[in-house]
Design a protein around this motif. Sequence first.
Motif, PDB file in Angstrom:
ATOM      1  N   VAL A  47     -65.086  15.931 -12.209  1.00 29.48           N
ATOM      2  CA  VAL A  47     -64.500  16.578 -11.007  1.00 29.48           C
ATOM      3  C   VAL A  47     -64.692  16.446 -10.038  1.00 29.48           C
ATOM      4  N   ARG A  48     -65.320  15.937  -9.542  1.00 29.00           N
ATOM      5  CA  ARG A  48     -66.019  15.787  -7.425  1.00 29.00           C
ATOM      6  C   ARG A  48     -65.712  14.562  -7.743  1.00 29.00           C
ATOM      7  N   ASP A  49     -65.538  13.036  -8.493  1.00 26.12           N
ATOM      8  CA  ASP A  49     -64.780  12.611  -7.734  1.00 26.12           C
ATOM      9  C   ASP A  49     -63.597  12.360  -7.984  1.00 26.12           C
ATOM     10  N   LEU A  50     -63.135  12.943  -8.597  1.00 25.03           N
ATOM     11  CA  LEU A  50     -61.420  13.145  -8.623  1.00 25.03           C
ATOM     12  C   LEU A  50     -60.436  14.335  -7.248  1.00 25.03           C
ATOM     13  N   GLY A  54     -59.171  11.129  -4.841  1.00 20.53           N
ATOM     14  CA  GLY A  54     -58.070  11.374  -5.922  1.00 20.53           C
ATOM     15  C   GLY A  54     -57.348  11.826  -4.723  1.00 20.53           C
ATOM     16  N   GLU A  55     -55.645  10.940  -5.101  1.00 22.93           N
ATOM     17  CA  GLU A  55     -54.167  11.442  -4.470  1.00 22.93           C
ATOM     18  C   GLU A  55     -53.888  13.483  -4.899  1.00 22.93           C
ATOM     19  N   LEU A  56     -54.231  14.140  -4.675  1.00 22.51           N
ATOM     20  CA  LEU A  56     -53.622  14.977  -5.168  1.00 22.51           C
ATOM     21  C   LEU A  56     -52.735  16.200  -4.453  1.00 22.51           C
ATOM     22  N   ARG A 146     -61.929  12.055   0.827  1.00 25.02           N
ATOM     23  CA  ARG A 146     -60.356  12.208   1.053  1.00 25.02           C
ATOM     24  C   ARG A 146     -60.224  12.960   2.022  1.00 25.02           C
ATOM     25  N   LEU A 147     -61.119  14.813   1.648  1.00 23.33           N
ATOM     26  CA  LEU A 147     -60.872  15.776   2.767  1.00 23.33           C
ATOM     27  C   LEU A 147     -61.658  15.612   4.814  1.00 23.33           C
TER      28      LEU A 147
END
Length: 198
Positions: A47-50, A54-56, A146-147
């Motif tokens: 889940v870490r890479d997602l 990723g865009e969520l 991303r964050l």
Amino acid sequence: MAGLFLTLEGLDGSGKSTQAGLLRAFLEERGLRAVLTREPGGGLPEVRDLLLGGELSPEAEYLLFSADRAEHVRRVILPSLERGAWVVSDRYLDSSLAYQGFGRGLPLAWLLEVAKEATLGLTPRLTFLLDLPPEEALRRVKDPDRLEREGLAFFQRVREGYLFLAEREPHRFVVLDARRSVAEVAEEIRARLLPLLP
């Protein structure tokens, strides 16, 4: 439970991971069994890479963090505590309250309702909050995920969230000035832990 649960929180770049490693080494030097873990990825590593790449939507982001946390608690934290280990986690629920609650603007009541089931109500004995001005935190991050690319205003809200949480639970939170040297911060963490050591 025989073990003790400790967490480190703060903005990216505040030195949490460094201090978590030093804390585990300190506990082991004192003859204690210590487990070092982290979020995201402590329960569901895939889940870490997602989450970081990723865009969520904010809601999906939080639910993925919660799924990882549910497995983290059940697979790693609780079994370690039951074996008598001291668990040191680099991030836990307070990260979600600060980032998805204050940073993203999701309702705290909903976050806490989901968290109650995900964590089985497990709360750290102590949480060390490495407090750092957002401007300094962003300067320290070399390869932003991303964050970490959200910008200054986002990180100001996250910091305000952390300080709000610390003010609300002063018996659990230890707020540390992360602008100080690694050695100074580590020394204060150790001093705060001494009364709890066997």
